[in-house]
Motif scaffolding. Structure first.
Motif, PDB file in Angstrom:
ATOM      1  N   LYS A 109    -101.166 -21.461  35.570  1.00 32.60           N
ATOM      2  CA  LYS A 109    -101.380 -20.137  36.583  1.00 32.60           C
ATOM      3  C   LYS A 109    -102.166 -19.444  36.034  1.00 32.60           C
ATOM      4  CE  LYS A 109     -98.679 -16.773  39.211  1.00 32.60           C
ATOM      5  NZ  LYS A 109     -99.969 -16.025  39.131  1.00 32.60           N
ATOM      6  N   ASP A 167    -105.750 -18.371  37.546  1.00 32.18           N
ATOM      7  CA  ASP A 167    -105.911 -16.852  38.186  1.00 32.18           C
ATOM      8  C   ASP A 167    -107.097 -16.390  37.485  1.00 32.18           C
ATOM      9  OD1 ASP A 167    -103.656 -17.007  39.554  1.00 32.18           O
ATOM     10  OD2 ASP A 167    -102.393 -15.810  38.147  1.00 32.18           O
ATOM     11  N   LYS A 180    -110.421 -17.651  39.103  1.00 35.58           N
ATOM     12  CA  LYS A 180    -110.599 -17.104  40.423  1.00 35.58           C
ATOM     13  C   LYS A 180    -111.118 -15.494  40.320  1.00 35.58           C
ATOM     14  CE  LYS A 180    -107.156 -19.542  42.978  1.00 35.58           C
ATOM     15  NZ  LYS A 180    -105.710 -19.455  43.764  1.00 35.58           N
TER      16      LYS A 180
END
Length: 178
Positions: free
Chosen positions: A111, A115, A118
């Motif tokens: 994750k 993240d 992004k």
């Protein structure tokens, strides 16, 4: 076909493998470099769509790779995720908030990696485009101009954040005075 070509520049085989394994299958073509010199060469040859850069590297540090990327207008727009196990060393070279790249602290989980990628893509889109009418300058002067430009952008971001905080403080005070 992979949607993104990601270059992972890290001297640790474990980290490079971990990044490859954590990325969604089919979405990324993963390229690897084990040091800064190999990394900058692959950036120039392969033109990745995302760069994951370790801060502490042999032969050429992550800081030096970053400076070379920033020195070339066509490379500046590539989303960058800077990786390190020691954020304080990164903060010595870069002032927070990291405006045009993302930082992820090692070790990270899937994750955290997704993240960071992004966020780096979002930050890269906010970066002002290099002015093609201004001729590139050579040598140390260009690096100094680039460093000052980055500092100005960071200072502007800090001022904007301070203005926002001031507005929040004023709203809080006005609310308490009612």
């Amino acid at each position: 076909m992979a949607g993104h070509k990601i270059l992972v520049i890290d001297d640790s085989t474990v980290i490079r493998t971990m990044v490859r394994d954590m990325l969604p299958k089919g979405n990324f073509e993963v390229l690897e470099a084990k040091d800064g010199v190999e990394g900058i060469n692959k950036i120039r040859q392969e033109r990745p769509t995302i760069i994951m850069l370790d801060f502490l590297l042999p032969r050429m540090s992550g800081w030096e790779v970053f400076q070379q990327i920033q020195g070339q207008a066509d490379l500046q727009s590539i989303p960058l995720v800077l990786m390190s196990g020691r954020k304080e060393e990164v903060a010595e070279k870069f002032r927070e908030p990291f405006e045009y790249f993302e930082f992820v602290q090692k070790p990270f989980d899937q994750k955290g990696l997704i993240d960071a990628i992004k966020a780096a893509m979002t930050k890269a889109k906010r970066r002002p485009a290099a002015d093609p009418t201004v001729p590139p300058t050579e040598g140390a002067g260009a690096a100094e101009v680039q460093a000052l430009t980055i500092k100005i952008a960071k200072m502007q971001a800090e001022m904007d954040a301070m203005k926002k905080q001031m507005a929040q403080i004023m709203a809080f005070i006005k609310q308490k005075m009612k």
